[in-house]
Design an enzyme around this catalytic site. Structure first.
Site, PDB file in Angstrom:
ATOM      1  N   HIS A  70      39.688  48.194  46.371  1.00 31.31           N
ATOM      2  CA  HIS A  70      40.283  46.791  45.768  1.00 31.31           C
ATOM      3  C   HIS A  70      40.592  46.212  46.846  1.00 31.31           C
ATOM      4  CE1 HIS A  70      42.550  45.017  43.114  1.00 31.31           C
ATOM      5  NE2 HIS A  70      42.960  44.050  43.825  1.00 31.31           N
ATOM      6  N   GLU A  71      41.836  47.298  48.054  1.00 35.56           N
ATOM      7  CA  GLU A  71      42.603  46.294  49.376  1.00 35.56           C
ATOM      8  C   GLU A  71      41.660  45.979  50.141  1.00 35.56           C
ATOM      9  OE1 GLU A  71      45.548  44.911  49.394  1.00 35.56           O
ATOM     10  OE2 GLU A  71      46.052  46.214  47.007  1.00 35.56           O
ATOM     11  N   HIS A  74      39.718  42.657  49.527  1.00 36.09           N
ATOM     12  CA  HIS A  74      40.843  41.652  49.550  1.00 36.09           C
ATOM     13  C   HIS A  74      40.840  41.228  51.351  1.00 36.09           C
ATOM     14  CE1 HIS A  74      42.743  40.772  45.886  1.00 36.09           C
ATOM     15  NE2 HIS A  74      43.404  41.966  45.516  1.00 36.09           N
TER      16      HIS A  74
END
Length: 841
Positions: A70-71, A74
């Site tokens: 997920h990170e 980003h």
């Protein structure tokens, strides 16, 4: 805590693995363009409990490494499906810039079993909760879309602070400089250790990093920044070879010292890489002390008083925490999250002089819940050394259920209650004292178990006179009487019989009530003492009780003051007459005649104010302890001659997630007691989806901001109509989910008309304008017909029943003219009733 500097962020994606504590944060990352190219903050940060897969310390549901995925999304310019807004997308005007990800109003939690819709994607298949950029459990995050992939590729190719990764030489073999000597480790003294000698001969490991054979190097030792005479090493080391070198002895000053060892001039030349030349070890030279030696962990410094912590594995170790045993602080070690077995961590005393001492006592308070699985147990040992730690004698060793003081728990044991603590006493004697100096070590040996807490270490020569306050029996946690009759248990750990002693106490820091007890207490004996009574006000109170001035045949005075005092919190519920209405708008909390019972002394019921309105709440989002129950207690409320009792209150709650397949969740219960909390009857219990007033989980900390966040709850308490007075208790059970709010509590009664109860029915009002009511006291199962006739004898209204009539029947006479009407009730048992009513315009 210190931050490890980044590797070159233009060549490497940096990952910092940290401990976010109980903040609720799993990780964070910055989008491309947040910093200038090469800035040392580019990368992402992740909690260790959300990093990696299938380890026992990982968060439930966050255990397959998807937080990193997920990170990284980003990091390469992906947004959440609900747009760049952590608070959600209620207007559905935000998106993530990818047309193949459906619009979403906000995040999802857990692992949904089928299509999920919301206001932004109201029809199936709904939102894409399986996407790596949502907040679902790791097991359900399985995909990036084609346009998300293209967006990440665009960032990697075009973003100035990302595109240099394409030319990274991170996988290229490094070329070693010809001359490069490195201090690979300081072996002796170990960092974090303590020594009893002012003279120390450091042992260091020298490594040749250079491509040339290393034949000489200069090694310099600095003590607290002051360099000592350099040492010239000579020998022969091939590339990547090491050798251990014993350096000349150095003299240490008393206290904590930083010893830095630096290499230079490899082969007499300039060092090709100065970054690997130095290592530093922190070593304490402790001065000997005489007994007694105490440590209560209340000092701001940790470790204090020349105690030292030895953590050879660099993992979790002894540290200061809160609460203590009836105090602010204690020491604990996080075994629950320690990833490894048989790891040793020592808490080591300064040297203790034993000259002239034939025995001494080690006393400490302990709190522990063991992990309830065979083989998953940690061991606590107490060791004594007479040769400054070269060898040890074990004087105490416990593990598993023998070590546990408060049962077992498969959840992390994070906040000991005051009743969880147990005092441990160890006597040390024999030849180990002959050397004239010893050190005492508290050693933890990990085995995937649970956390261990220690407080109030007291090392002393056994006293002739020692009166100990063991427990406060009365007052209990909850009372309904203002009259307090304290009861305590005291014991004699000393060596002489105590013939009399004194006990004093104060309530809420007020005046001291004291008395002398003329009672003999033999060594080792425990006795109960009833103290003179006092009064306390309704609400929450603290009582502090202490013993003093024990008398024996040899004199007066207590040689050990650390075990003389205890304090407990207790609550007194007041009284009230129904109706009881409480909106929590007053300045005091708990309100007058209400009380809070907070067994663990941690987070509990409190007042919450926002927008000029107040409510009561428990901040379970930040509540570390699990399984703790906190009570908000109403006054004992009286009423007489009533026929029904009801309780209503407003509720606001939004759990952190909705449990999948069961599992513990924050719970709100309403209990009724007729005996001031000695026994309870549960009349309401909700958790999870049933408790939620918002319909969706809240990964962020929940606070009600709109009227729609609230729901009114009604509980019928008519079973208590003839059992006045009653106490109503709102009880939360915490599992670290999300905040629970209540407001506008209303306990009210109703008394039925006397004629209704006497005749069994009532027609009212007898003079009406549009309708009248036929009201039966009991369910009228035998009612067959209701007929209404006008003054001319004509039937104008009729209703038939077959055992299905309700207790209240509204008769609508709006279409009919004013005048006198006769109401006829016919029952299957032959009973007939006629009543007259008058309709007015």
């Amino acid at each position: 805590s210190s931050v490890v500097p980044a590797w070159n962020t233009q060549l490497y994606l940096n990952i910092w693995v940290v401990n976010f504590g109980n903040s609720g944060v799993l990780g964070y990352s910055m989008l491309p363009g947040s910093f200038a190219p090469g800035d040392g903050r580019a990368g992402f940060v992740v909690d260790y409990r959300a990093f990696g897969s299938n380890a026992p310390y990982l968060f439930s549901g966050i255990n397959q490494g998807k937080t990193a995925v997920h990170e990284i999304g980003h990091y390469f310019n992906l947004l959440h499906p609900w747009g760049d807004n952590n608070s959600g997308n209620p207007t559905c005007t935000l998106d993530d810039g990818c047309s193949d990800t459906p619009l979403s109003s906000g995040p999802n939690g857990g692992c949904p079993s089928g299509p999920v819709t919301n206001s932004c994607s109201p029809t199936a298949p709904g939102i894409m909760w399986q996407n790596h950029m949502d907040y679902s459990d790791d097991a359900c995050m399985v995909l990036f879309t084609a346009q998300q992939t293209a967006r990440m590729e665009t960032a990697l190719i075009n973003a100035p602070d990302r595109n240099t990764l394409l030319s990274s030489n991170g996988c290229s073999p490094a070329v070693a400089p010809p001359n490069d000597a490195s201090i690979d480790a300081i072996i002796t003294p170990a960092s974090g250790s303590a020594t009893c000698s002012t003279s120390v001969a450091p042992v260091v490991r020298l490594k040749n990093i250079g491509s040339n054979t290393l034949t000489s190097a200069t090694i310099t030792v600095s003590i607290n920044g002051a360099p000592q005479a350099p040492y010239l090493w000579t020998g022969s080391l091939a590339q990547n070879a090491t050798t251990d070198i014993t350096l000349p002895s150095i003299t240490l000053p008393t206290g904590t010292n930083n010893i830095t060892v630096t290499s230079s001039l490899p082969n007499g030349a300039t060092d090709g890489d100065p970054t690997n030349d130095s290592k530093t070890a922190q070593v304490t030279l402790a001065t000997a002390t005489s007994l007694p030696l105490t440590e209560t962990f209340e000092s701001p410094a940790f470790p204090a008083n020349q105690w030292t912590v030895l953590n050879p594995n660099g993992d979790f170790t002894w540290q200061k925490t809160s609460p203590g045993k009836n105090s602010a602080s204690s020491m604990y070690i996080n075994n629950y999250d320690t990833d490894g077995t048989n790891r040793i961590d020592d808490f080591r005393s300064r040297p203790i002089s034993t000259s002239g001492v034939t025995s001494f006592v080690i006393s400490f308070d302990l709190a522990h819940k063991n992990y309830p699985q065979n083989g998953y147990h940690d061991t606590l040992s107490v060791l004594v050394s007479s040769d400054c730690g070269a060898t040890y004698q074990t004087v105490y060793k416990k593990w598993g259920t023998a070590l546990a003081t408060a049962g077992s728990s498969s959840a992390a044991y994070t906040s000991p209650a005051s009743s969880d603590w147990r005092n441990e006493i160890v006597t040390v004697s024999g030849s180990i004292l002959n050397a004239g100096q010893v050190i005492v070590v508290f050693r933890n040996t990990s085995r995937y178990g649970n956390n261990i807490y220690i407080d109030n270490i007291n090392i002393l020569v056994p006293g002739m006179r020692d009166m100990k306050l063991d427990a406060i029996v009365q007052p209990t946690a909850l009372s309904c009487s203002n009259s307090i009759m304290p009861q305590v248990l005291v014991s004699n750990p000393g060596q002489e019989t105590i013939t009399s002693f004194s006990v004093g106490y104060s309530i809420n820091g007020g005046s001291i009530v004291s008395q002398t007890v003329n009672q003999a207490v033999a060594p080792g004996q425990v006795v109960g003492v009833n103290l003179a009574g006092a009064t306390a006000n309704p609400g929450n109170n603290t009582i502090k009780i202490f013993t003093y001035d024990p008398v024996t045949a040899t004199g007066t005075g207590d040689v050990n003051l650390l075990n003389d005092t205890l304090s407990v919190n207790f609550a007194i519920a007041g009284t009230a007459q129904a109706p009881l209405v409480e909106g929590f708008e007053g300045p005091a909390f708990p309100p007058a005649n209400w009380a809070v019972v907070n067994a663990d002394g941690a987070i509990t019921w409190d007042k919450y104010t926002a927008g000029g309105n107040s409510s009561a709440y428990v901040n379970t989002f930040n509540y570390n302890a699990t399984g703790q129950k906190d009570l908000l207690v109403s006054p004992m409320t009286s009423y007489t001659g009533v026929d029904s009792v009801k309780l209503t209150f407003d509720l606001a709650a939004s759990p952190y997630r909705f449990a999948i397949g069961g599992g513990m969740m924050d719970t709100l219960e309403v209990l009724v007691s007729r005996d001031c909390g000695n026994t309870y009857t549960m009349v309401y219990q909700k958790y999870g989806v049933e408790l939620s007033t918002t319909g969706t989980p809240s990964p962020a900390q929940f606070f009600p901001v709109a009227a729609s966040d609230w729901r009114n709850e009604t509980i019928d308490l008519t079973q208590y109509a003839t059992q006045s007075p009653i106490m109503v208790v709102f009880r939360t059970t915490n599992t670290k989910e999300n905040n629970i709010f209540i407001d506008n509590v209303n306990l009210y009664t109703r008394t039925l008309p006397a004629r209704l109860k006497q005749n069994g029915y009532l027609v009212m009002p007898t003079i009406f304008q549009s309708s009248f009511l036929i009201w039966h006291y009991q369910q009228p199962t035998s009612l067959r017909n209701v007929n209404v006739y006008n003054s001319a004898g004509q039937l104008v209204w009729k209703r038939e029943f077959s055992g299905n009539a309700s207790r209240q029947l509204q008769v609508d006479m709006q279409p009919f003219a004013s005048g006198i009407y006769m109401v006829q009730l016919l029952y299957t048992d032959g009973k007939k009733v006629v009543e007259r009513v008058i309709k007015q315009n």
